[in-house]
Design a protein around this motif. Structure first.
Motif, PDB file in Angstrom:
ATOM      1  N   PHE A  55       0.840  -1.206   0.000  1.00 17.55           N
ATOM      2  CA  PHE A  55       0.000   0.000   0.000  1.00 17.55           C
ATOM      3  C   PHE A  55       0.876   1.259   0.000  1.00 17.55           C
ATOM      4  O   PHE A  55       0.685   2.178   0.777  1.00 17.55           O
ATOM      5  CB  PHE A  55      -0.955  -0.022   1.197  1.00 17.55           C
ATOM      6  CG  PHE A  55      -2.169   0.845   1.005  1.00 17.55           C
ATOM      7  CD1 PHE A  55      -3.047   0.623  -0.050  1.00 17.55           C
ATOM      8  CD2 PHE A  55      -2.447   1.890   1.879  1.00 17.55           C
ATOM      9  CE1 PHE A  55      -4.169   1.418  -0.238  1.00 17.55           C
ATOM     10  CE2 PHE A  55      -3.570   2.705   1.696  1.00 17.55           C
ATOM     11  CZ  PHE A  55      -4.419   2.466   0.645  1.00 17.55           C
ATOM     12  N   ALA A  56       1.869   1.238  -0.866  1.00 16.95           N
ATOM     13  CA  ALA A  56       2.698   2.427  -1.096  1.00 16.95           C
ATOM     14  C   ALA A  56       2.916   2.444  -2.604  1.00 16.95           C
ATOM     15  O   ALA A  56       3.308   1.408  -3.173  1.00 16.95           O
ATOM     16  CB  ALA A  56       4.025   2.304  -0.376  1.00 16.95           C
ATOM     17  N   GLU A  57       2.637   3.540  -3.212  1.00 13.77           N
ATOM     18  CA  GLU A  57       2.654   3.689  -4.676  1.00 13.77           C
ATOM     19  C   GLU A  57       1.519   2.929  -5.351  1.00 13.77           C
ATOM     20  O   GLU A  57       1.206   3.173  -6.501  1.00 13.77           O
ATOM     21  CB  GLU A  57       3.983   3.222  -5.289  1.00 13.77           C
ATOM     22  CG  GLU A  57       5.148   4.149  -5.026  1.00 13.77           C
ATOM     23  CD  GLU A  57       6.372   3.685  -5.771  1.00 13.77           C
ATOM     24  OE1 GLU A  57       6.489   4.001  -6.968  1.00 13.77           O
ATOM     25  OE2 GLU A  57       7.196   2.987  -5.140  1.00 13.77           O
ATOM     26  N   TYR A  58       0.945   1.963  -4.675  1.00 16.89           N
ATOM     27  CA  TYR A  58      -0.166   1.186  -5.227  1.00 16.89           C
ATOM     28  C   TYR A  58      -1.357   1.320  -4.288  1.00 16.89           C
ATOM     29  O   TYR A  58      -1.186   1.458  -3.075  1.00 16.89           O
ATOM     30  CB  TYR A  58       0.225  -0.291  -5.375  1.00 16.89           C
ATOM     31  CG  TYR A  58       1.326  -0.480  -6.387  1.00 16.89           C
ATOM     32  CD1 TYR A  58       1.024  -0.789  -7.720  1.00 16.89           C
ATOM     33  CD2 TYR A  58       2.655  -0.294  -6.035  1.00 16.89           C
ATOM     34  CE1 TYR A  58       2.034  -0.921  -8.654  1.00 16.89           C
ATOM     35  CE2 TYR A  58       3.671  -0.411  -6.965  1.00 16.89           C
ATOM     36  CZ  TYR A  58       3.358  -0.731  -8.282  1.00 16.89           C
ATOM     37  OH  TYR A  58       4.356  -0.845  -9.204  1.00 16.89           O
ATOM     38  N   THR A  59      -2.499   1.288  -4.894  1.00 13.79           N
ATOM     39  CA  THR A  59      -3.709   1.413  -4.084  1.00 13.79           C
ATOM     40  C   THR A  59      -4.762   0.421  -4.605  1.00 13.79           C
ATOM     41  O   THR A  59      -4.507  -0.311  -5.557  1.00 13.79           O
ATOM     42  CB  THR A  59      -4.216   2.871  -4.112  1.00 13.79           C
ATOM     43  OG1 THR A  59      -5.406   2.974  -3.338  1.00 13.79           O
ATOM     44  CG2 THR A  59      -4.503   3.362  -5.523  1.00 13.79           C
ATOM     45  N   HIS A  60      -5.896   0.377  -3.960  1.00 14.36           N
ATOM     46  CA  HIS A  60      -6.959  -0.517  -4.437  1.00 14.36           C
ATOM     47  C   HIS A  60      -8.313   0.022  -3.992  1.00 14.36           C
ATOM     48  O   HIS A  60      -8.400   0.828  -3.051  1.00 14.36           O
ATOM     49  CB  HIS A  60      -6.744  -1.963  -3.967  1.00 14.36           C
ATOM     50  CG  HIS A  60      -6.434  -2.089  -2.509  1.00 14.36           C
ATOM     51  ND1 HIS A  60      -7.404  -2.013  -1.537  1.00 14.36           N
ATOM     52  CD2 HIS A  60      -5.252  -2.285  -1.856  1.00 14.36           C
ATOM     53  CE1 HIS A  60      -6.838  -2.169  -0.348  1.00 14.36           C
ATOM     54  NE2 HIS A  60      -5.531  -2.323  -0.511  1.00 14.36           N
ATOM     55  N   GLU A  61      -9.346  -0.448  -4.693  1.00 13.13           N
ATOM     56  CA  GLU A  61     -10.678   0.099  -4.475  1.00 13.13           C
ATOM     57  C   GLU A  61     -11.200  -0.108  -3.047  1.00 13.13           C
ATOM     58  O   GLU A  61     -11.739   0.840  -2.451  1.00 13.13           O
ATOM     59  CB  GLU A  61     -11.643  -0.514  -5.485  1.00 13.13           C
ATOM     60  CG  GLU A  61     -12.976   0.209  -5.516  1.00 13.13           C
ATOM     61  CD  GLU A  61     -13.908  -0.350  -6.580  1.00 13.13           C
ATOM     62  OE1 GLU A  61     -13.412  -0.725  -7.663  1.00 13.13           O
ATOM     63  OE2 GLU A  61     -15.110  -0.415  -6.293  1.00 13.13           O
TER      64      GLU A  61
END
Ligand code: PMP
Length: 404
Positions: A55-61
């Motif tokens: 959960f760093a640079e990338y995320t999710h719904e």
């Protein structure tokens, strides 16, 4: 030890065929009831697409939607969400946010004020902030020092306010970290919402942040969604966990106001909020959190809470004039009574004896020393509560020193 095979609603089913009433919501996490169908469905569906994702640079719904949903129902003014995975970690995050804020704005305040008898977790930082005693005596050398204000005993509330204001005058206090309305592990000690309102007023006057540890009190336990709602305050930082997923999966969030976020947002990388643990914002847990928000939106949860409050109030009445008990108290769905025993306190002999007695009655009730409390899931009915209160009555006959 009892081995549980299955949970459902307010019940744990063990491998000997017994059904045990979970009268403390499995350490205060289960709000609606065990295995709420919508939450379990959301978990199953999330498993089709997700496991853990960085959960760093990338995320999710699920994380994004849950953050939006949380901010929509949290006290107004909280604008950012930081995920972690337990009550202790979300309080650690809050402490770091508070000190990081003052560090980054060039006003390095470092004192944390807490309330006598507080509990904020079992990591080194949160133990430091909690009441010192048997739980943390062995680790004393690792704990940092905090300032303490007295618990506001009825009629002595002003002492707490004066002590806090006195500490704030030093200009060194970064934050007041507080369990709003009910101090849980410290003995289910309750104080009025007006005191919290006053503490916030004083904090504001001196530029001190208020961190509300709503890990236990959140999600309806005190009668409102968050306990802070009753005081009409917006804390600068709010910690939530336990009921965030309805209790089904571990997840926590630390919400903060824009000024704290802004103080960490900079191209100067030394100002970064450096906190990133592996399981931050687990997507399956976030999906459970989202389903929990749906349950709050679509089911009459508030009405269930009001009815549970009333059921407790009615049943507590008979204990009010009972010499076997003192300090009968209730805030929302949380009730507690002190059993009159010769030795009180957490290590009172009464604790293990009471636990064993309740276990023998197929009731999961774990008194804090001689303090017997109930904090059930909201799905319990009158018969369940009668059973719990009946057992409390019997237990008192066994142990209390008072005379009927
Ligand atoms: N804060 C409060 C007010 C709590 O009651 C608890 C746990 N009972 C914690 C923090 C720590 O939560 P956890 O056990 O999930 O780390």
């Amino acid at each position: 030890m009892r081995r549980i095979l299955r949970t459902e609603g307010a019940w744990l089913h063990d491998d000997e065929g017994s059904a045990i009433l979970d009268a403390i919501s499995s350490w205060w996490v289960i709000t609606h009831g065990h295995r709420h169908p919508l939450i379990m469905k959301a978990i199953r569906e999330a498993c089709d697409s997700f496991d853990q994702i960085i959960f760093a640079e990338y995320t999710h719904e699920p994380a994004e939607e849950l953050a939006k949903g949380l901010l929509a129902i949290a006290p107004e003014g909280l604008a950012h969400v930081f995920y972690s995975d337990s009550g202790s970690t979300c309080v650690e995050v809050a402490l770091k946010m508070a000190l990081g804020y003052f560090h980054n704005i060039g006003e390095p305040r470092s004192r944390i004020v807490v309330m006598e008898h507080s509990y904020h977790g079992d990591t080194i930082g949160t133990m430091s902030a909690g009441e010192r005693g048997v739980f943390n005596a062995a680790y004393q050398s690792l704990l940092f020092s905090v300032d303490q204000v007295p618990f506001p005993l009825p009629g002595h509330e002003q002492n707490t306010l004066d002590a806090f204001e006195q500490l704030c005058r030093s200009g060194q206090v970064a934050a007041l970290l507080i369990e709003p309305l009910v101090l849980g592990a410290g003995g289910m000690l309750m104080y009025p919402a007006s005191l919290l309102t006053e503490l916030k007023r004083i904090a504001e006057k001196y530029g001190t942040l208020l961190i509300a540890d709503e890990v236990m009190t959140g999600w309806g336990r005190t009668g409102t969604l968050f306990a802070c709602d009753q005081a009409g305050i917006t804390p600068d930082i709010l910690c939530t966990s336990k009921g965030l997923t309805g209790g089904a999966l571990p997840l926590a969030a630390t919400l903060c106001c824009p000024q704290i976020f802004d103080a960490h947002l900079s191209t100067d990388r030394t100002k970064t909020f450096f906190h990133s643990s592996s399981y931050t914002a687990n997507p399956i847990a976030c999906a459970a959190g989202l389903a929990n928000l749906e349950v709050w939106k679509n089911e009459p949860v508030h009405a269930r809470i009001r009815s549970l409050e009333a059921m407790h109030r009615e049943r507590l009445e008979r204990f009010a004039i009972d010499p076997r008990f003192s300090n009968i108290r209730q805030t929302g769905t949380i009730v507690a009574l002190d059993l009159s025993v010769s030795a009180s306190g957490y290590l009172s002999d009464a604790g293990p004896k009471l636990r064993a007695f309740f276990r023998s009655r197929n009731l999961l009730i774990r008194p804090l020393g001689n303090v017997i409390y109930l904090m059930t899931p909201y799905c319990v009915d009158e018969t369940d509560l009668d059973r719990a209160y009946g057992a409390i009555d019997e237990a008192a006959d066994m142990l209390a020193v008072g005379v009927r």
